[in-house]
Design a protein around this motif. Structure first.
Motif, PDB file in Angstrom:
ATOM      1  N   PRO A 130      36.524  29.924  34.671  1.00  0.00           N
ATOM      2  CA  PRO A 130      37.806  30.299  34.054  1.00  0.00           C
ATOM      3  C   PRO A 130      37.937  31.790  33.719  1.00  0.00           C
ATOM      4  O   PRO A 130      39.048  32.304  33.643  1.00  0.00           O
ATOM      5  N   ALA A 131      36.830  32.498  33.552  1.00  0.00           N
ATOM      6  CA  ALA A 131      36.884  33.936  33.245  1.00  0.00           C
ATOM      7  C   ALA A 131      37.455  34.732  34.414  1.00  0.00           C
ATOM      8  O   ALA A 131      37.946  35.859  34.237  1.00  0.00           O
ATOM      9  N   VAL A 132      37.431  34.168  35.610  1.00  0.00           N
ATOM     10  CA  VAL A 132      37.947  34.844  36.801  1.00  0.00           C
ATOM     11  C   VAL A 132      39.451  35.089  36.680  1.00  0.00           C
ATOM     12  O   VAL A 132      39.971  36.080  37.201  1.00  0.00           O
ATOM     13  N   LYS A 133      40.141  34.218  35.967  1.00  0.00           N
ATOM     14  CA  LYS A 133      41.605  34.326  35.863  1.00  0.00           C
ATOM     15  C   LYS A 133      42.027  35.706  35.373  1.00  0.00           C
ATOM     16  O   LYS A 133      42.911  36.332  35.963  1.00  0.00           O
ATOM     17  N   GLU A 134      41.425  36.195  34.316  1.00  0.00           N
ATOM     18  CA  GLU A 134      41.802  37.502  33.771  1.00  0.00           C
ATOM     19  C   GLU A 134      41.486  38.623  34.756  1.00  0.00           C
ATOM     20  O   GLU A 134      42.235  39.593  34.870  1.00  0.00           O
ATOM     21  N   GLN A 135      40.384  38.493  35.480  1.00  0.00           N
ATOM     22  CA  GLN A 135      40.023  39.505  36.476  1.00  0.00           C
ATOM     23  C   GLN A 135      41.055  39.524  37.609  1.00  0.00           C
ATOM     24  O   GLN A 135      41.475  40.596  38.054  1.00  0.00           O
ATOM     25  N   ILE A 136      41.460  38.345  38.049  1.00  0.00           N
ATOM     26  CA  ILE A 136      42.459  38.235  39.115  1.00  0.00           C
ATOM     27  C   ILE A 136      43.785  38.824  38.642  1.00  0.00           C
ATOM     28  O   ILE A 136      44.407  39.625  39.350  1.00  0.00           O
ATOM     29  N   LEU A 137      44.213  38.450  37.444  1.00  0.00           N
ATOM     30  CA  LEU A 137      45.485  38.967  36.919  1.00  0.00           C
ATOM     31  C   LEU A 137      45.431  40.482  36.760  1.00  0.00           C
ATOM     32  O   LEU A 137      46.426  41.166  37.006  1.00  0.00           O
ATOM     33  N   SER A 138      44.294  41.003  36.379  1.00  0.00           N
ATOM     34  CA  SER A 138      44.133  42.451  36.244  1.00  0.00           C
ATOM     35  C   SER A 138      44.287  43.143  37.598  1.00  0.00           C
ATOM     36  O   SER A 138      44.964  44.168  37.715  1.00  0.00           O
ATOM     37  N   LEU A 139      43.642  42.594  38.626  1.00  0.00           N
ATOM     38  CA  LEU A 139      43.762  43.167  39.970  1.00  0.00           C
ATOM     39  C   LEU A 139      45.196  43.052  40.491  1.00  0.00           C
ATOM     40  O   LEU A 139      45.719  43.991  41.092  1.00  0.00           O
ATOM     41  N   LYS A 140      45.823  41.919  40.238  1.00  0.00           N
ATOM     42  CA  LYS A 140      47.205  41.723  40.681  1.00  0.00           C
ATOM     43  C   LYS A 140      48.142  42.710  39.974  1.00  0.00           C
ATOM     44  O   LYS A 140      49.077  43.225  40.584  1.00  0.00           O
ATOM     45  N   ALA A 141      47.859  43.001  38.712  1.00  0.00           N
ATOM     46  CA  ALA A 141      48.669  43.969  37.964  1.00  0.00           C
ATOM     47  C   ALA A 141      48.559  45.365  38.569  1.00  0.00           C
ATOM     48  O   ALA A 141      49.458  46.194  38.419  1.00  0.00           O
ATOM     49  N   LYS A 142      47.468  45.619  39.276  1.00  0.00           N
ATOM     50  CA  LYS A 142      47.267  46.906  39.948  1.00  0.00           C
ATOM     51  C   LYS A 142      47.857  46.912  41.353  1.00  0.00           C
ATOM     52  O   LYS A 142      47.678  47.875  42.093  1.00  0.00           O
ATOM     53  N   GLY A 143      48.529  45.805  41.721  1.00  0.00           N
ATOM     54  CA  GLY A 143      49.184  45.740  43.021  1.00  0.00           C
ATOM     55  C   GLY A 143      48.386  45.081  44.126  1.00  0.00           C
ATOM     56  O   GLY A 143      48.814  45.055  45.275  1.00  0.00           O
ATOM     57  N   ILE A 144      47.229  44.547  43.793  1.00  0.00           N
ATOM     58  CA  ILE A 144      46.415  43.865  44.806  1.00  0.00           C
ATOM     59  C   ILE A 144      46.943  42.444  44.975  1.00  0.00           C
ATOM     60  O   ILE A 144      47.159  41.735  43.995  1.00  0.00           O
ATOM     61  N   LYS A 145      47.136  42.039  46.210  1.00  0.00           N
ATOM     62  CA  LYS A 145      47.641  40.696  46.506  1.00  0.00           C
ATOM     63  C   LYS A 145      46.592  39.649  46.133  1.00  0.00           C
ATOM     64  O   LYS A 145      45.409  39.965  45.956  1.00  0.00           O
ATOM     65  N   THR A 146      47.039  38.409  46.037  1.00  0.00           N
ATOM     66  CA  THR A 146      46.190  37.329  45.530  1.00  0.00           C
ATOM     67  C   THR A 146      44.908  37.122  46.337  1.00  0.00           C
ATOM     68  O   THR A 146      43.809  37.137  45.772  1.00  0.00           O
ATOM     69  N   GLU A 147      45.020  36.915  47.643  1.00  0.00           N
ATOM     70  CA  GLU A 147      43.832  36.626  48.441  1.00  0.00           C
ATOM     71  C   GLU A 147      42.847  37.803  48.442  1.00  0.00           C
ATOM     72  O   GLU A 147      41.640  37.590  48.263  1.00  0.00           O
ATOM     73  N   PRO A 148      43.317  39.031  48.619  1.00  0.00           N
ATOM     74  CA  PRO A 148      42.385  40.162  48.502  1.00  0.00           C
ATOM     75  C   PRO A 148      41.725  40.258  47.124  1.00  0.00           C
ATOM     76  O   PRO A 148      40.550  40.634  47.018  1.00  0.00           O
ATOM     77  N   ALA A 149      42.461  39.894  46.073  1.00  0.00           N
ATOM     78  CA  ALA A 149      41.874  39.925  44.723  1.00  0.00           C
ATOM     79  C   ALA A 149      40.739  38.907  44.617  1.00  0.00           C
ATOM     80  O   ALA A 149      39.663  39.222  44.094  1.00  0.00           O
ATOM     81  N   PHE A 150      40.967  37.692  45.120  1.00  0.00           N
ATOM     82  CA  PHE A 150      39.904  36.684  45.084  1.00  0.00           C
ATOM     83  C   PHE A 150      38.713  37.112  45.938  1.00  0.00           C
ATOM     84  O   PHE A 150      37.565  36.941  45.535  1.00  0.00           O
ATOM     85  N   ALA A 151      38.981  37.649  47.122  1.00  0.00           N
ATOM     86  CA  ALA A 151      37.897  38.098  48.000  1.00  0.00           C
ATOM     87  C   ALA A 151      37.063  39.172  47.297  1.00  0.00           C
ATOM     88  O   ALA A 151      35.830  39.157  47.379  1.00  0.00           O
ATOM     89  N   LYS A 152      37.724  40.076  46.607  1.00  0.00           N
ATOM     90  CA  LYS A 152      37.018  41.144  45.892  1.00  0.00           C
ATOM     91  C   LYS A 152      36.134  40.555  44.787  1.00  0.00           C
ATOM     92  O   LYS A 152      34.948  40.905  44.683  1.00  0.00           O
TER      93      LYS A 152
END
Length: 174
Positions: A130-152
């Motif tokens: 569940p901690a991944v959610k905040e990391q994903i939202l943070s990356l998305k807020a920087k303009g990174i698309k969903t799949e690239p954010a998860f891959a990162k």
């Protein structure tokens, strides 16, 4: 994935559910197995997220005309037909009740379409950690698309859309 789960979600998810219901898209296109995918069902949407509804379509001519007749009057309506990953697709975009909609059809069963498989893998990752959610939202807020954010976050190399599917296959998710 059922849209009913949005009814129990955040205020924005509930508003999305209401917009989908008012639009009547799930009923109007029931013969195409319409399925909501993307960020709304797994609660990682941002202000720029759209409501992605994917469908199994074999008669693109009929689908195109149905989309046009029902939604051509909608704000920012556009419709395209093209080939993606070796499959012919029809895609309509428009605005309704402050939501961007994308209706996507291709001649592949919904549960085998990439958007659905990506969502299953992403949901698995979010459920597992569940901690991944905040990391994903943070990356998305920087303009990174969903799949690239998860891959990162997962440390996957290569094309993030492909590597995420490979990850899902390796884990037995898809």
């Amino acid at each position: 994935m059922s849209i009913e789960r949005l009814q129990l979600g955040t205020d924005i998810q509930q508003q999305a559910y209401s917009a989908i219901q008012k639009l009547n898209v799930m009923n109007d296109f029931k013969e195409y197995d319409p399925t909501l995918c993307g960020t709304f069902p797994i609660d990682i949407y941002t202000a720029s997220s759209d409501l992605d509804i994917i469908m199994e379509v074999h008669d693109h001519h009929l689908f195109y005309h149905k989309l046009t007749s029902l939604y051509k009057h909608m704000e920012s309506f556009s419709i395209k037909q093209k080939e993606i990953n070796g499959s012919y697709v029809t895609k309509a975009n428009f605005q309704f009740q402050n939501f961007a909609f994308e209706l996507f059809g291709q001649a592949i069963p919904v549960k085998k379409q990439r958007a659905y498989e990506h969502m299953l893998v992403e949901q698995y990752v979010l459920t597992t950690d569940p901690a991944v959610k905040e990391q994903i939202l943070s990356l998305k807020a920087k303009g990174i698309k969903t799949e690239p954010a998860f891959a990162k976050i997962l440390g996957l190399n290569g094309d993030p859309y492909i590597s995420l599917l490979e990850y899902g296959q390796q884990k037995g998710i898809i």
